[in-house]
Design a protein around this motif. Structure first.
Motif, PDB file in Angstrom:
ATOM      1  N   THR A 199       0.831  -1.200   0.000  1.00 30.87           N
ATOM      2  CA  THR A 199       0.000   0.000   0.000  1.00 30.87           C
ATOM      3  C   THR A 199       0.869   1.255   0.000  1.00 30.87           C
ATOM      4  N   ASP A 200       0.462   2.250  -0.773  1.00 25.92           N
ATOM      5  CA  ASP A 200       1.142   3.545  -0.777  1.00 25.92           C
ATOM      6  C   ASP A 200       0.659   4.338   0.434  1.00 25.92           C
ATOM      7  N   LEU A 201       1.514   4.514   1.431  1.00 23.43           N
ATOM      8  CA  LEU A 201       1.129   5.160   2.675  1.00 23.43           C
ATOM      9  C   LEU A 201       0.864   6.657   2.515  1.00 23.43           C
ATOM     10  N   ARG A 202       1.183   7.239   1.348  1.00 25.24           N
ATOM     11  CA  ARG A 202       0.868   8.648   1.119  1.00 25.24           C
ATOM     12  C   ARG A 202      -0.625   8.892   1.045  1.00 25.24           C
ATOM     13  N   LEU A 203      -1.398   7.805   0.855  1.00 26.90           N
ATOM     14  CA  LEU A 203      -2.856   7.958   0.845  1.00 26.90           C
ATOM     15  C   LEU A 203      -3.373   8.475   2.185  1.00 26.90           C
ATOM     16  N   LEU A 204      -2.587   8.321   3.239  1.00 29.39           N
ATOM     17  CA  LEU A 204      -3.005   8.796   4.552  1.00 29.39           C
ATOM     18  C   LEU A 204      -3.097  10.312   4.616  1.00 29.39           C
ATOM     19  N   LEU A 205      -2.499  11.020   3.648  1.00 28.02           N
ATOM     20  CA  LEU A 205      -2.463  12.478   3.691  1.00 28.02           C
ATOM     21  C   LEU A 205      -3.450  13.133   2.734  1.00 28.02           C
ATOM     22  N   SER A 206      -4.307  12.376   2.075  1.00 29.96           N
ATOM     23  CA  SER A 206      -5.208  12.932   1.067  1.00 29.96           C
ATOM     24  C   SER A 206      -6.496  13.452   1.692  1.00 29.96           C
ATOM     25  N   ARG A 207      -7.197  14.315   0.948  1.00 26.84           N
ATOM     26  CA  ARG A 207      -8.506  14.806   1.403  1.00 26.84           C
ATOM     27  C   ARG A 207      -9.518  13.668   1.473  1.00 26.84           C
TER      28      ARG A 207
ATOM     29  N   ILE B 226      -3.486  -7.369  14.888  1.00 27.25           N
ATOM     30  CA  ILE B 226      -2.693  -6.163  15.024  1.00 27.25           C
ATOM     31  C   ILE B 226      -1.248  -6.425  14.613  1.00 27.25           C
ATOM     32  N   VAL B 227      -0.721  -7.582  14.963  1.00 24.56           N
ATOM     33  CA  VAL B 227       0.648  -7.931  14.556  1.00 24.56           C
ATOM     34  C   VAL B 227       0.759  -7.958  13.036  1.00 24.56           C
ATOM     35  N   GLY B 228      -0.201  -8.585  12.363  1.00 25.69           N
ATOM     36  CA  GLY B 228      -0.182  -8.626  10.909  1.00 25.69           C
ATOM     37  C   GLY B 228      -0.291  -7.242  10.302  1.00 25.69           C
ATOM     38  N   THR B 229      -1.144  -6.388  10.893  1.00 24.32           N
ATOM     39  CA  THR B 229      -1.313  -5.032  10.383  1.00 24.32           C
ATOM     40  C   THR B 229      -0.044  -4.210  10.523  1.00 24.32           C
ATOM     41  N   LEU B 230       0.540  -4.203  11.712  1.00 22.22           N
ATOM     42  CA  LEU B 230       1.741  -3.409  11.950  1.00 22.22           C
ATOM     43  C   LEU B 230       2.922  -3.905  11.111  1.00 22.22           C
ATOM     44  N   THR B 231       3.011  -5.218  10.934  1.00 20.01           N
ATOM     45  CA  THR B 231       4.081  -5.754  10.099  1.00 20.01           C
ATOM     46  C   THR B 231       3.907  -5.313   8.646  1.00 20.01           C
ATOM     47  N   GLY B 232       2.682  -5.346   8.152  1.00 22.54           N
ATOM     48  CA  GLY B 232       2.428  -4.898   6.788  1.00 22.54           C
ATOM     49  C   GLY B 232       2.752  -3.433   6.588  1.00 22.54           C
ATOM     50  N   VAL B 233       2.375  -2.571   7.558  1.00 28.16           N
ATOM     51  CA  VAL B 233       2.694  -1.147   7.458  1.00 28.16           C
ATOM     52  C   VAL B 233       4.196  -0.930   7.498  1.00 28.16           C
ATOM     53  N   ALA B 234       4.892  -1.659   8.361  1.00 26.81           N
ATOM     54  CA  ALA B 234       6.349  -1.525   8.436  1.00 26.81           C
ATOM     55  C   ALA B 234       7.004  -1.919   7.112  1.00 26.81           C
ATOM     56  N   LEU B 235       6.522  -2.974   6.484  1.00 21.15           N
ATOM     57  CA  LEU B 235       7.077  -3.385   5.192  1.00 21.15           C
ATOM     58  C   LEU B 235       6.784  -2.349   4.113  1.00 21.15           C
ATOM     59  N   ALA B 236       5.599  -1.729   4.175  1.00 23.82           N
ATOM     60  CA  ALA B 236       5.257  -0.700   3.192  1.00 23.82           C
ATOM     61  C   ALA B 236       6.139   0.532   3.346  1.00 23.82           C
ATOM     62  N   ALA B 237       6.614   0.789   4.567  1.00 26.72           N
ATOM     63  CA  ALA B 237       7.436   1.966   4.818  1.00 26.72           C
ATOM     64  C   ALA B 237       8.905   1.761   4.464  1.00 26.72           C
ATOM     65  N   LEU B 238       9.302   0.522   4.194  1.00 25.87           N
ATOM     66  CA  LEU B 238      10.705   0.261   3.859  1.00 25.87           C
ATOM     67  C   LEU B 238      11.080   0.928   2.533  1.00 25.87           C
TER      68      LEU B 238
END
Length: 324
Positions: free
Chosen positions: A55-63, A185-197
């Motif tokens: 997932t592109d985490l920049r979507l968190l900053l959109s309107r 929650i573990v699966g979610t946080l791991t996925g976000v961490a991988l997306a941020a790499l």
């Protein structure tokens, strides 16, 4: 509208299969709870890790994300306040009731709608991220705390009479430990961490997670259908006022709020249709899985999921006709 009807018809067919399996006891009496635990502990974490890692985490900053999050927060707060202050429900029941009102079926219905109706696969991502990173962790924290209170184990290492004098810092550590041991929650946080790499892992790494995660949606629907097949007694029925509140917030208030906030923020027509359609989705079957896992609000999650799923067909048709 064909995509809407196809997605809902597919879900309905799997739910109906679950009802048949439950009605005739094909998989045994304990099949529904076992399926729910598999979805909760194995399939859903695998699905979330594989999805969020790409997932592109920049979507968190959109309107669009702001409208999605703002409308969801307002609905969740309204549900929690009414359930707690007006209906006098306990913490666990308030939590499940809030989830039935605000946690939408972004995976089983939202994803196909975003692809076929909106022609934008990432339209569902802000909804998914908010539910996984905010709603679910908060709900699990409360539900884990309520379960601990019922067991009388606020701190497993403390003496039996120390629960009322446990220091605040120790309470926080206990909640964090329980929260981080939650597989979703573990699966979610791991996925976000991988997306941020700054680099991507080989796709072969994600194939096992995709394979296991693909079972999450059908197993959740099967468990839902099997729960519907259970004969209801008076004690198994959802509280009427709780159900009316959840259905009204889910099927009417949330899409209206999303449309109003999107209009106020000047979203273009396509984005406005996207946020309103996502807000009109029915209660997620995952809420029933969570309720079964924590043994609270199962009847409400089951009935709200059924009613809002039936209502979402005309609601989505109205949304598409008005904004499409």
């Amino acid at each position: 509208m064909g995509a809407v009807l196809t997605a809902l018809g597919t879900m309905g067919a799997v739910v109906a299969l679950g009802w048949v399996l439950g009605r005739y006891g094909v998989l045994g009496e304990r099949a529904a709870p076992v399926l729910a635990r598999v979805v909760f502990a194995v399939a859903t974490p695998a699905l979330l890790l594989g999805t969020l890692a790409h997932t592109d985490l920049r979507l968190l900053l959109s309107r669009t994300a702001l409208v999605t999050w703002g409308s969801t927060v307002l609905v969740a707060l309204a549900a929690a306040l009414v359930l707690r202050l007006a209906l006098r429900r306990g913490a666990a029941d308030v939590t499940v009731g809030t989830l039935t009102s605000s946690y939408v079926n972004a995976g089983n219905i939202g994803l196909p709608l975003s692809v076929y109706l909106l022609d934008d696969p990432v339209a569902v991502v802000p909804t998914l991220l908010f539910q996984l990173l905010v709603l679910a962790p908060v709900a699990f924290t409360v539900l884990d705390g309520a379960a601990a209170a019922r067991r009388g184990d606020a701190d497993p290492d403390a003496p039996p009479d120390a629960a009322v004098v446990v220091p605040w810092a120790l309470r926080v550590r206990t909640v964090v430990r329980r929260t981080l041991s939650n597989p979703i929650i573990v699966g979610t946080l791991t996925g976000v961490a991988l997306a941020a790499l700054p680099w991507d892992l080989p796709e072969a790494v994600f194939e096992p997670f995709r394979l296991v995660g693909a079972a999450a949606a059908p197993l959740a629907l099967l468990a839902f259908g099997m729960q519907l097949s259970v004969p209801r007694s008076s004690g198994a029925a959802a509280p009427r006022r709780d159900l009316v509140l959840a259905v009204a917030l889910r099927s009417v208030v949330h899409p209206v709020l999303a449309w109003g906030l999107g209009t106020a923020l000047g979203l273009p027509p396509h984005a406005l249709l996207a946020v309103t359609a996502m807000a009109a989705l029915p209660t997620a079957q995952n809420v029933l899985v969570y309720a079964m896992q924590y043994r609270h609000g199962e009847a409400l999650a089951r009935d709200a999921g059924l009613v809002t799923t039936l209502l979402c067909v005309p609601v989505l048709l109205v949304v598409a006709a008005a904004l499409g």
